[in-house]
Write an enzyme that holds these catalytic residues in place. Structure first.
Site, PDB file in Angstrom:
ATOM      1  N   GLY A 251      44.580  59.898  38.586  1.00  0.00           N
ATOM      2  CA  GLY A 251      45.927  59.490  38.188  1.00  0.00           C
ATOM      3  C   GLY A 251      46.039  58.159  37.478  1.00  0.00           C
ATOM      4  O   GLY A 251      47.088  57.514  37.530  1.00  0.00           O
ATOM      5  N   THR A 252      44.976  57.726  36.770  1.00  0.00           N
ATOM      6  CA  THR A 252      45.102  56.443  36.059  1.00  0.00           C
ATOM      7  C   THR A 252      46.093  56.549  34.894  1.00  0.00           C
ATOM      8  O   THR A 252      46.774  55.575  34.576  1.00  0.00           O
ATOM      9  CB  THR A 252      43.743  55.923  35.535  1.00  0.00           C
ATOM     10  OG1 THR A 252      43.218  56.845  34.584  1.00  0.00           O
ATOM     11  CG2 THR A 252      42.751  55.719  36.669  1.00  0.00           C
ATOM     12  N   ASN A 253      46.194  57.714  34.290  1.00  0.00           N
ATOM     13  CA  ASN A 253      47.195  57.881  33.227  1.00  0.00           C
ATOM     14  C   ASN A 253      48.608  57.883  33.803  1.00  0.00           C
ATOM     15  O   ASN A 253      49.528  57.338  33.193  1.00  0.00           O
ATOM     16  CB  ASN A 253      46.924  59.155  32.421  1.00  0.00           C
ATOM     17  CG  ASN A 253      45.858  58.928  31.369  1.00  0.00           C
ATOM     18  OD1 ASN A 253      46.089  58.229  30.393  1.00  0.00           O
ATOM     19  ND2 ASN A 253      44.672  59.483  31.589  1.00  0.00           N
TER      20      ASN A 253
ATOM     21  N   ASN B 148      50.194  66.532  26.341  1.00  0.00           N
ATOM     22  CA  ASN B 148      48.909  66.423  27.046  1.00  0.00           C
ATOM     23  C   ASN B 148      48.106  65.262  26.472  1.00  0.00           C
ATOM     24  O   ASN B 148      48.234  64.941  25.292  1.00  0.00           O
ATOM     25  CB  ASN B 148      48.109  67.722  26.847  1.00  0.00           C
ATOM     26  CG  ASN B 148      46.765  67.697  27.562  1.00  0.00           C
ATOM     27  OD1 ASN B 148      46.664  67.302  28.723  1.00  0.00           O
ATOM     28  ND2 ASN B 148      45.710  68.113  26.866  1.00  0.00           N
TER      29      ASN B 148
ATOM     30  N   ILE C   3      44.741  75.120  32.653  1.00  0.00           N
ATOM     31  CA  ILE C   3      45.407  75.569  31.427  1.00  0.00           C
ATOM     32  C   ILE C   3      46.546  76.489  31.848  1.00  0.00           C
ATOM     33  O   ILE C   3      46.322  77.541  32.453  1.00  0.00           O
ATOM     34  CB  ILE C   3      44.413  76.286  30.492  1.00  0.00           C
ATOM     35  CG1 ILE C   3      43.324  75.290  30.054  1.00  0.00           C
ATOM     36  CG2 ILE C   3      45.136  76.861  29.275  1.00  0.00           C
ATOM     37  CD1 ILE C   3      42.146  75.909  29.345  1.00  0.00           C
ATOM     38  N   LEU C   4      47.773  76.079  31.542  1.00  0.00           N
ATOM     39  CA  LEU C   4      48.938  76.836  32.006  1.00  0.00           C
ATOM     40  C   LEU C   4      49.160  78.084  31.171  1.00  0.00           C
ATOM     41  O   LEU C   4      48.939  78.089  29.954  1.00  0.00           O
ATOM     42  CB  LEU C   4      50.182  75.944  31.976  1.00  0.00           C
ATOM     43  CG  LEU C   4      50.194  74.857  33.051  1.00  0.00           C
ATOM     44  CD1 LEU C   4      51.269  73.817  32.745  1.00  0.00           C
ATOM     45  CD2 LEU C   4      50.384  75.442  34.443  1.00  0.00           C
TER      46      LEU C   4
ATOM     47  N   HIS D 296      44.197  64.372  25.822  1.00  0.00           N
ATOM     48  CA  HIS D 296      42.852  64.938  25.836  1.00  0.00           C
ATOM     49  C   HIS D 296      41.858  63.837  25.454  1.00  0.00           C
ATOM     50  O   HIS D 296      42.061  63.140  24.449  1.00  0.00           O
ATOM     51  CB  HIS D 296      42.750  66.110  24.850  1.00  0.00           C
ATOM     52  CG  HIS D 296      41.387  66.730  24.877  1.00  0.00           C
ATOM     53  ND1 HIS D 296      40.973  67.546  25.912  1.00  0.00           N
ATOM     54  CD2 HIS D 296      40.326  66.599  24.044  1.00  0.00           C
ATOM     55  CE1 HIS D 296      39.714  67.892  25.700  1.00  0.00           C
ATOM     56  NE2 HIS D 296      39.305  67.338  24.574  1.00  0.00           N
TER      57      HIS D 296
ATOM     58  N   MET E  52      44.135  69.575  35.223  1.00  0.00           N
ATOM     59  CA  MET E  52      42.916  70.284  34.832  1.00  0.00           C
ATOM     60  C   MET E  52      43.069  71.804  34.752  1.00  0.00           C
ATOM     61  O   MET E  52      42.086  72.526  34.755  1.00  0.00           O
ATOM     62  CB  MET E  52      41.781  69.913  35.793  1.00  0.00           C
ATOM     63  CG  MET E  52      41.425  68.440  35.751  1.00  0.00           C
ATOM     64  SD  MET E  52      41.084  67.848  34.080  1.00  0.00           S
ATOM     65  CE  MET E  52      40.671  66.138  34.399  1.00  0.00           C
TER      66      MET E  52
HETATM   67  C1  GAR Z   1      41.551  61.569  31.530  1.00  0.00           C
HETATM   68  O1  GAR Z   1      40.465  61.054  30.798  1.00  0.00           O
HETATM   69  C2  GAR Z   1      42.232  62.671  30.752  1.00  0.00           C
HETATM   70  O2  GAR Z   1      42.245  62.433  29.372  1.00  0.00           O
HETATM   71  C3  GAR Z   1      41.340  63.853  31.077  1.00  0.00           C
HETATM   72  O3  GAR Z   1      40.967  63.677  32.424  1.00  0.00           O
HETATM   73  C4  GAR Z   1      41.050  62.304  32.788  1.00  0.00           C
HETATM   74  C5  GAR Z   1      42.010  62.169  33.947  1.00  0.00           C
HETATM   75  O4  GAR Z   1      42.061  60.881  34.452  1.00  0.00           O
HETATM   76  N1  GAR Z   1      42.046  65.072  30.855  1.00  0.00           N
HETATM   77  C6  GAR Z   1      41.446  66.201  30.505  1.00  0.00           C
HETATM   78  O5  GAR Z   1      40.248  66.316  30.340  1.00  0.00           O
HETATM   79  C7  GAR Z   1      42.391  67.402  30.295  1.00  0.00           C
HETATM   80  N2  GAR Z   1      41.787  68.351  29.433  1.00  0.00           N
HETATM   81  P1  GAR Z   1      43.260  60.344  35.346  1.00  0.00           P
HETATM   82  O6  GAR Z   1      43.507  61.367  36.451  1.00  0.00           O
HETATM   83  O7  GAR Z   1      42.736  59.065  35.908  1.00  0.00           O
HETATM   84  O8  GAR Z   1      44.459  60.145  34.466  1.00  0.00           O
END
Ligand code: GAR
Length: 208
Positions: free
Chosen positions: A12-14, A108, A93-94, A110, A91
């Site tokens: 969940g850093t994003n 999203n 794909i809906l 990516h 993670m």
């Molecule tokens: C992030 O790097 C995001 O871009 C990637 O997973 C990580 C999640 O980090 N997403 C994907 O690969 C989706 N296809 P987070 O949980 O710390 O935000």
């Protein structure tokens, strides 16, 4: 004010970058009203709780297939009156029952420069492993709208970083997160909420 629902599966850093941006007043005309997690062990749920944001866990493992899982996600999104849905490290794909219900309303992040290193099977650290295996000298992240094909919706923003000779998937992931994902995702979300992203002929344009 637009209701932003954030879907997560992991660290969940994003999500944190979005919470911090909202606290700084950088998400104009939008508020994170709910977090939905596909895993009950996701640290992202803690982050939501610490920020006082309600969260709902809808475990993928509890559903027999992607369609029934997506239908449950759709029900929750409708209940939450979502105006914008953000996939922040989500993670799964809906199914198109969700993407059709929210055209150009799902964003999203990516962790690569689409159309490279994307599509089914390219998620998380695996994306960076593949980029290093190929030997690319530049990588980055893409913020895009979600449609019925994996990682194929209209691109809103992209940002790049240099790949270093001694990079590991972990160091490359961290550089891309810090320099691109955590900056561009909140910016794109704010622009969406302000009505400053338009779509023409299937391409997205930011009105600066
Ligand atoms: C992030 O790097 C995001 O871009 C990637 O997973 C990580 C999640 O980090 N997403 C994907 O690969 C989706 N296809 P987070 O949980 O710390 O935000």
């Amino acid at each position: 004010m637009k209701n932003i629902v954030v879907l997560v599966s992991g660290g969940g850093t994003n999500l944190q970058a979005l919470i911090d941006a909202e606290k700084r007043g950088e998400i104009r005309n939008g508020k994170i009203t709910c977090v939905i997690s596909s895993k009950d062990s996701a640290y992202a749920i803690e982050r939501a709780a610490l920020a006082g944001i309600p969260s709902v866990v809808i475990p993928r493992a509890a559903f027999p297939d992607n369609r029934s899982y997506s239908q449950e996600i759709l029900r929750e999104l409708q209940k939450q009156k979502a105006d914008l849905i953000v996939l922040a490290g989500f993670m799964i794909i809906l199914d198109e029952c969700v993407t059709r219900a929210y055209p150009y309303q799902i964003i999203n992040v990516h962790p690569a420069l689409i159309p490279s290193f994307c599509g089914e099977g390219f998620y998380g650290l695996r994306v960076h492993e593949k980029a290093l295996e190929y030997g690319v000298k530049v990588s980055g992240a893409t913020i895009h709208f979600v449609n019925e094909k994996a990682d194929a919706g209209a691109i809103i923003m992209q940002g790049t970083v240099a790949v270093e000779n001694d990079d590991t998937p972990q160091t490359l992931q961290r550089r891309i997160m810090e320099n691109v994902e955590w900056k561009l995702l909140p910016r794109a979300v704010s622009l969406f909420c302000e009505g400053r992203i338009s779509v023409r002929d299937g391409k997205a344009y930011v009105d600066l």
